[in-house]
Design a protein around this motif. Structure first.
Motif, mmCIF file in Angstrom:
data_model
loop_
_atom_site.group_PDB
_atom_site.id
_atom_site.type_symbol
_atom_site.label_atom_id
_atom_site.label_comp_id
_atom_site.label_asym_id
_atom_site.label_seq_id
_atom_site.Cartn_x
_atom_site.Cartn_y
_atom_site.Cartn_z
ATOM 1 N N ASN A 111 0.833 -1.217 0.000
ATOM 2 C CA ASN A 111 0.000 0.000 0.000
ATOM 3 C C ASN A 111 0.859 1.256 0.000
ATOM 4 N N LYS A 112 1.962 1.195 -0.727
ATOM 5 C CA LYS A 112 2.886 2.324 -0.860
ATOM 6 C C LYS A 112 3.575 2.714 0.438
ATOM 7 N N GLU A 113 3.572 1.823 1.421
ATOM 8 C CA GLU A 113 4.328 2.085 2.650
ATOM 9 C C GLU A 113 5.822 1.852 2.392
ATOM 10 N N ASN A 114 6.653 2.328 3.316
ATOM 11 C CA ASN A 114 8.092 2.092 3.202
ATOM 12 C C ASN A 114 8.462 0.677 3.602
ATOM 13 N N PHE A 115 9.564 0.185 3.022
ATOM 14 C CA PHE A 115 10.165 -1.044 3.523
ATOM 15 C C PHE A 115 10.812 -0.753 4.867
ATOM 16 N N PRO B 71 13.904 -0.565 7.291
ATOM 17 C CA PRO B 71 15.320 -0.368 6.925
ATOM 18 C C PRO B 71 16.159 -1.644 6.974
ATOM 19 N N SER B 72 15.735 -2.629 7.772
ATOM 20 C CA SER B 72 16.565 -3.836 7.868
ATOM 21 C C SER B 72 16.361 -4.791 6.686
ATOM 22 N N VAL B 73 15.481 -4.426 5.760
ATOM 23 C CA VAL B 73 15.316 -5.233 4.552
ATOM 24 C C VAL B 73 16.605 -5.179 3.745
ATOM 25 N N LYS B 74 17.035 -6.350 3.248
ATOM 26 C CA LYS B 74 18.300 -6.379 2.518
ATOM 27 C C LYS B 74 18.106 -5.970 1.072
ATOM 28 N N LEU B 75 19.102 -5.266 0.573
ATOM 29 C CA LEU B 75 19.095 -4.897 -0.837
ATOM 30 C C LEU B 75 20.240 -5.626 -1.513
ATOM 31 N N MET B 76 19.922 -6.422 -2.515
ATOM 32 C CA MET B 76 20.976 -7.187 -3.165
ATOM 33 C C MET B 76 21.387 -6.503 -4.461
ATOM 34 N N PRO B 77 22.688 -6.618 -4.804
ATOM 35 C CA PRO B 77 23.162 -5.924 -5.994
ATOM 36 C C PRO B 77 22.674 -6.542 -7.308
#
Lengths: 113, 293
Positions: A3-7, A9-15
């Protein structure tokens, strides 16, 4: 999504998508979002997704992506500066040809038709 | 005769410009960074950078707090340094004081090879080998943690620490060693109580140069630290470093947007940090005569 909320911050971002697939197949309780083509190999389980609360959960595949019942799919664009001509046109035509579309299917993605 | 003098002058200027090239490049880079980052001061304002949430792409509110990125870089760097110091220094002591010439000839090329491994290769090795290992040993849900990144970065810092420490240890006057041995100290006592303390300034500088290398490393950390922008001093959490943020987001960002400018501020902070580290280590080296004045 969300619903357009933020992730969090501890969600991982992979390259790269391959490292998403890599870490999903190894890590406990991991969940990720990646291209259909990456789900063919490796130890990855594909989940069904509901568009909203009233619709049934849908498995992503050729048909559900094309008839848009699977809600988080998108087209892949080839972008040119102006009309494709010469070698550019060859690439463009090849991608749209039966031969090109066959490769799309073989790598696990959804063809245009 | 006059022609000769002109020729000498031209060559002199040519050499001079070659010598100052690196200064010019550094100045240009700084100029470019500030030029791209400057509009951020007007809108949304510099204090947007000084808080604890980095969330530059959002439907709610874009956040450009640098704190999680800075703490992420610091955590990974400090851990990597702690891991690299014992190996680097003990290795240097061994190579310069204990090893036979044959062993030295054998070991030194390998240290150089370790220094020359491309960081992508190291990152891939980390993703496939070290991350699962860290996960299993510590019973974590994921191996993509600050510790995993630190271990790999330690691999990169060890050669730097080792080769410069070795030079420092070698330059300790042999009279110190001979005096210590003559007074009845054993070889081990001589090494740890005389030689290493005498070379300490060089060793400290080598560690700082190693840290400089680690802070700036990008590809390896991006592949194995998980890139979660959280403020944490726990080595078993995923963290996001400044370098990884720039590398991951610069390719996707809209040119001239607030996000774009914020990334340039990250670059400025990063450059200042490495600059400071290099300055301090250079000073230390110079003070103790390891670099010609």
């Amino acid at each position: 999504m969300l619903n357009k909320e933020n992730f969090d911050p501890s969600v991982k971002l992979m390259p790269a998508s391959s490292s998403i697939a890599q870490s999903i197949s190894q890590d406990k309780w991991s969940i990720g979002y990646l291209g259909l083509g990456y789900t063919k190999e490796g130890n990855v389980k594909v989940l069904n997704v509901k568009k909203d609360e009233n619709t049934p959960a849908v498995t992503p595949n050729h048909n559900t992506v094309l008839d848009k019942t699977y809600s988080i799919a998108r087209p892949l664009f080839l972008i040119f500066n102006g009309e494709p001509a010469g070698n550019l046109k060859l690439v463009f035509d090849y991608a749209l040809s039966a031969e090109g579309q066959k490769i799309v299917e073989e790598t696990g993605y959804v063809t245009l038709k | 005769m006059n022609k000769q003098r002109l020729k000498a002058k031209i060559i002199k200027y040519f050499l001079q410009s070659c010598g100052s090239l690196s200064i010019i490049i550094i100045l240009l880079i700084f100029l470019f960074l500030f030029k791209e980052a400057l509009p951020f001061i007007g809108s949304p304002g510099l204090n947007e950078l000084f808080h604890s949430i980095w969330n530059p792409v959002s439907f709610q509110k874009e956040e450009f707090g640098l704190y999680p990125l800075i703490t992420g870089s610091i955590l990974v760097t400090v851990l990597a340094t702690i891991i690299a110091i014992p190996f680097g220094i003990i290795g240097a002591v061994y190579i310069s004081e204990v090893a036979t010439p044959g062993e030295r000839e054998f070991l030194k090329p390998f240290i150089e090879i370790l220094a020359g491994i491309p960081s992508v290769v190291l990152g891939f090795f980390g993703l496939v080998v070290i991350a699962p290992l860290v996960k299993d040993i510590f019973g974590l849900n994921t191996g993509l943690t600050a510790l995993t990144g630190s271990i790999l970065l330690a691999f990169m810092a060890i050669p730097t620490i080792m080769s410069i420490s070795e030079d420092a240890i070698k330059s300790v006057p042999s009279a110190y060693k001979e005096a210590s041995l003559a007074l009845g100290a054993s070889k081990l006592e001589t090494i740890w109580k005389v030689v290493v303390p005498a070379a300490l300034s060089g060793i400290v500088a080598s560690v700082m140069l190693g840290m400089g290398r680690v802070v700036g490393e990008t590809m390896t950390v991006m592949m194995v630290t998980g890139n979660a922008p959280v403020i944490s001093m726990n080595p078993f959490t995923s963290v996001r470093t400044m370098t990884a943020t720039i590398a991951a987001e610069m390719g996707e960002v809209t040119f001239g947007s607030h996000h774009y400018m914020a990334l340039f501020w990250v670059g400025i902070v990063l450059m200042l940090m490495t600059f400071l580290l290099n300055m301090v280590s250079y000073r230390v080296l110079k003070k103790y005569g390891m670099i010609d004045k």
